[in-house]
Design an enzyme around this catalytic site. Structure first.
Site, PDB file in Angstrom:
ATOM      1  N   TYR A  10      34.764  51.786  36.389  1.00 15.89           N
ATOM      2  CA  TYR A  10      35.345  50.438  36.542  1.00 15.89           C
ATOM      3  C   TYR A  10      35.460  50.101  38.021  1.00 15.89           C
ATOM      4  O   TYR A  10      36.539  50.157  38.609  1.00 15.89           O
ATOM      5  CB  TYR A  10      36.728  50.441  35.864  1.00 15.89           C
ATOM      6  CG  TYR A  10      37.413  49.097  35.735  1.00 15.89           C
ATOM      7  CD1 TYR A  10      36.772  48.015  35.144  1.00 15.89           C
ATOM      8  CD2 TYR A  10      38.724  48.916  36.174  1.00 15.89           C
ATOM      9  CE1 TYR A  10      37.412  46.794  35.001  1.00 15.89           C
ATOM     10  CE2 TYR A  10      39.377  47.690  36.035  1.00 15.89           C
ATOM     11  CZ  TYR A  10      38.713  46.637  35.444  1.00 15.89           C
ATOM     12  OH  TYR A  10      39.344  45.423  35.296  1.00 15.89           O
TER      13      TYR A  10
ATOM     14  N   ARG B 214      34.625  42.531  40.867  1.00 14.81           N
ATOM     15  CA  ARG B 214      35.113  42.896  39.531  1.00 14.81           C
ATOM     16  C   ARG B 214      36.068  41.838  38.978  1.00 14.81           C
ATOM     17  O   ARG B 214      36.727  41.136  39.732  1.00 14.81           O
ATOM     18  CB  ARG B 214      35.842  44.245  39.627  1.00 14.81           C
ATOM     19  CG  ARG B 214      36.173  44.866  38.292  1.00 14.81           C
ATOM     20  CD  ARG B 214      36.812  46.233  38.464  1.00 14.81           C
ATOM     21  NE  ARG B 214      38.146  46.138  39.015  1.00 14.81           N
ATOM     22  CZ  ARG B 214      38.776  47.146  39.612  1.00 14.81           C
ATOM     23  NH1 ARG B 214      38.181  48.322  39.740  1.00 14.81           N
ATOM     24  NH2 ARG B 214      39.993  46.994  40.095  1.00 14.81           N
ATOM     25  N   ASP B 215      36.154  41.784  37.637  1.00 14.31           N
ATOM     26  CA  ASP B 215      37.105  40.903  36.951  1.00 14.31           C
ATOM     27  C   ASP B 215      36.867  39.451  37.395  1.00 14.31           C
ATOM     28  O   ASP B 215      37.802  38.732  37.734  1.00 14.31           O
ATOM     29  CB  ASP B 215      38.543  41.353  37.267  1.00 14.31           C
ATOM     30  CG  ASP B 215      39.531  41.016  36.148  1.00 14.31           C
ATOM     31  OD1 ASP B 215      39.085  40.807  35.012  1.00 14.31           O
ATOM     32  OD2 ASP B 215      40.742  40.948  36.428  1.00 14.31           O
TER      33      ASP B 215
ATOM     34  N   SER C  87      42.770  42.162  38.292  1.00 15.73           N
ATOM     35  CA  SER C  87      42.123  43.450  38.506  1.00 15.73           C
ATOM     36  C   SER C  87      40.942  43.376  39.462  1.00 15.73           C
ATOM     37  O   SER C  87      39.998  44.161  39.360  1.00 15.73           O
ATOM     38  CB  SER C  87      41.685  44.040  37.164  1.00 15.73           C
ATOM     39  OG  SER C  87      42.792  44.286  36.350  1.00 15.73           O
TER      40      SER C  87
ATOM     41  N   ASP D 171      34.988  44.482  30.404  1.00 15.98           N
ATOM     42  CA  ASP D 171      34.915  43.030  30.643  1.00 15.98           C
ATOM     43  C   ASP D 171      33.691  42.569  31.451  1.00 15.98           C
ATOM     44  O   ASP D 171      33.396  41.375  31.463  1.00 15.98           O
ATOM     45  CB  ASP D 171      36.165  42.478  31.368  1.00 15.98           C
ATOM     46  CG  ASP D 171      37.427  42.604  30.536  1.00 15.98           C
ATOM     47  OD1 ASP D 171      37.338  43.069  29.383  1.00 15.98           O
ATOM     48  OD2 ASP D 171      38.501  42.240  31.039  1.00 15.98           O
TER      49      ASP D 171
ATOM     50  N   ASP E 295      49.292  45.544  33.122  1.00 15.68           N
ATOM     51  CA  ASP E 295      48.013  44.809  33.163  1.00 15.68           C
ATOM     52  C   ASP E 295      47.902  43.921  34.396  1.00 15.68           C
ATOM     53  O   ASP E 295      46.806  43.515  34.774  1.00 15.68           O
ATOM     54  CB  ASP E 295      47.883  43.914  31.928  1.00 15.68           C
ATOM     55  CG  ASP E 295      47.791  44.715  30.653  1.00 15.68           C
ATOM     56  OD1 ASP E 295      47.001  45.665  30.605  1.00 15.68           O
ATOM     57  OD2 ASP E 295      48.529  44.395  29.703  1.00 15.68           O
TER      58      ASP E 295
END
Ligand SMILES: *[C@@H]1O[C@H](CO)[C@@H](O)[C@H](O)[C@H]1NC(C)=O
Ligand SMILES: *[C@@H]1O[C@H](CO)[C@@H](O)[C@H](O)[C@H]1NC(C)=O
Ligand SMILES: *[C@@H]1O[C@H](CO)[C@@H](O)[C@H](O)[C@H]1NC(C)=O
Length: 374
Positions: free
Chosen positions: A99, A104-105, A111, A151, A328
């Protein structure tokens, strides 16, 4: 000369065709407990004043979760865990999440990662993957299950209208293909992340999703393979059960319906159709005001324990991917990583930054566990 070249090619074949991926990594194996999570749970239990709750929470230590390599400095820690699993003997499975994509995200804020595409992130990501390869190759007797990029590809199915996702699309695809191509060792099993029922299970999304997974696998080269897909990572959907009203009118309203609908589409696209399903926080249904809500959802409870007794031959195992108790995302609206989902009425607040310990949320997850811990 020709003969020598041919011999060299044949010699390469066994390392490239991943025979291991034709069976479940969980068959006849014990799953390694991640020491850093055991310590987090022990510290949390020590802080509880309710002795009944503390006794239940203490049992969570024994449930295997996935080790998230959300920054490249965690790769050496994977190496330590592989060494410990190797030393423990028997057939051990170490579970980890890859990850660290650059940008990212891309459709959310909470995140965002360490690498950026504009700043050489693609090359840094390849080095991250290479360092993971070096670790798994040192421990050929330890089975390693990787979930690849929660994701990441799902965002490319539904969120290309977000500029950050559109800009990242070709890089995400190339880098996931790169990860697959490099991680073809006999002791490695790959499950690409496939979002969840309430995201890619919708009829408009499920066919493009299957096609995207297949094209990314093709991008890894003709001999490369994966075991299949992971669903519901860090989410809250039931494996099977009554329809959550926020899923209506999605015909694939739980993870099993989604998996059963997706498998034939994958098979048509020559993509392996075995699954693992995260149920770590899926004990309670009907708690969200919108299906897209993902941040520290209030009322959530620990879900089904990891088991290979899944009642569905497409599903290798129920797993716990998200370590329950780790936040989260922050509810602090002044934080650079604030996402509005973490400030909504169905999100527990005040919440600390993503990945850090959220004691009151952990206690609520244990309290609401279904099945209960006792
Ligand atoms: C436990 O309580 C102490 C003292 O209040 C605090 O410093 C520590 O962060 C707490 N640990 C957890 C895991 O909540
Ligand atoms: C991303 O796509 C999902 C699913 O269609 C949608 O619910 C969400 O709002 C999108 N996110 C953004 C930031 O557009
Ligand atoms: C919220 O975030 C801001 C910016 O990072 C910080 O200065 C502030 O102390 C945080 N507030 C709380 C309550 O943590």
């Amino acid at each position: 000369m020709k003969f020598a070249v041919l011999t060299a090619l044949i010699a390469c074949v066994p390392t490239f065709i991943d025979a291991a991926s034709s069976r479940s990594p969980y068959d006849g194996a014990s799953v390694f407990l991640i020491p850093s999570y055991v310590s987090e749970v022990q510290a949390a239990v020590a802080n509880m004043t309710d002795s009944t709750l503390a006794a239940q929470a203490a049992l969570v230590e024994q449930v295997p979760i996935f080790f998230w390599m959300d920054v490249s400095t965690k790769v050496p820690t994977l190496g330590e865990y592989l060494a410990a699993a190797d030393a423990a003997g028997g057939t051990q499975v170490v579970q980890s999440v890859i990850y660290d994509l650059p940008d990212r995200d891309c459709a959310a804020e909470a995140s965002a990662g360490e690498f950026s595409i504009a700043d050489g992130g693609a090359a840094l990501y390849e080095a991250y993957i290479d360092s993971i390869v070096a670790q798994v190759e040192q421990y050929p007797n330890v089975r390693v299950v990787f979930i690849v990029e929660p994701d990441g590809l799902a965002n490319l199915v539904t969120n290309l209208s977000v500029p950050k996702c559109a800009n990242a699309a070709s890089t995400y695809k190339e880098l996931v293909s790169y990860a697959i191509a490099q991680l073809q060792q006999d002791n490695v099993w790959l499950y690409l992340d496939a979002g969840h029922s309430g995201w890619l299970g919708w009829p408009a999304n499920i066919t493009p999703a299957a096609q995207l997974f297949a094209s990314v696998l093709q991008g890894a080269g003709s001999g490369a393979t994966v075991r299949g897909l992971a669903t519901d990572v860090s989410n809250y959907n039931l494996l099977r059960g009554a329809e959550d009203p926020v899923q209506a009118p999605n015909p694939n309203y739980d993870e099993e319906l989604y998996i059963n609908a997706l498998a034939p589409l994958l098979q048509q696209n020559n993509f392996p159709s075995q699954f693992i399903v995260d149920q770590s926080r899926s004990g309670v249904s009907g708690i969200r005001t919108a299906e897209g809500d993902w941040c520290n959802v209030l009322g959530a409870g620990l879900g089904m324990r990891p088991t290979t007794d899944t009642g569905n031959t497409l599903i290798d195992s129920i797993v716990w991917v998200k370590p329950p108790g780790e936040s989260d995302g922050t509810s602090n609206s002044s934080s650079p990583r604030y996402d509005t989902h973490c400030g909504q009425s169905d999100a527990a607040q005040p919440a600390p930054e993503a990945g850090t310990w959220f004691q009151s949320y952990f206690e609520a997850l244990v309290q609401n566990a279904n099945p209960a811990f006792s």
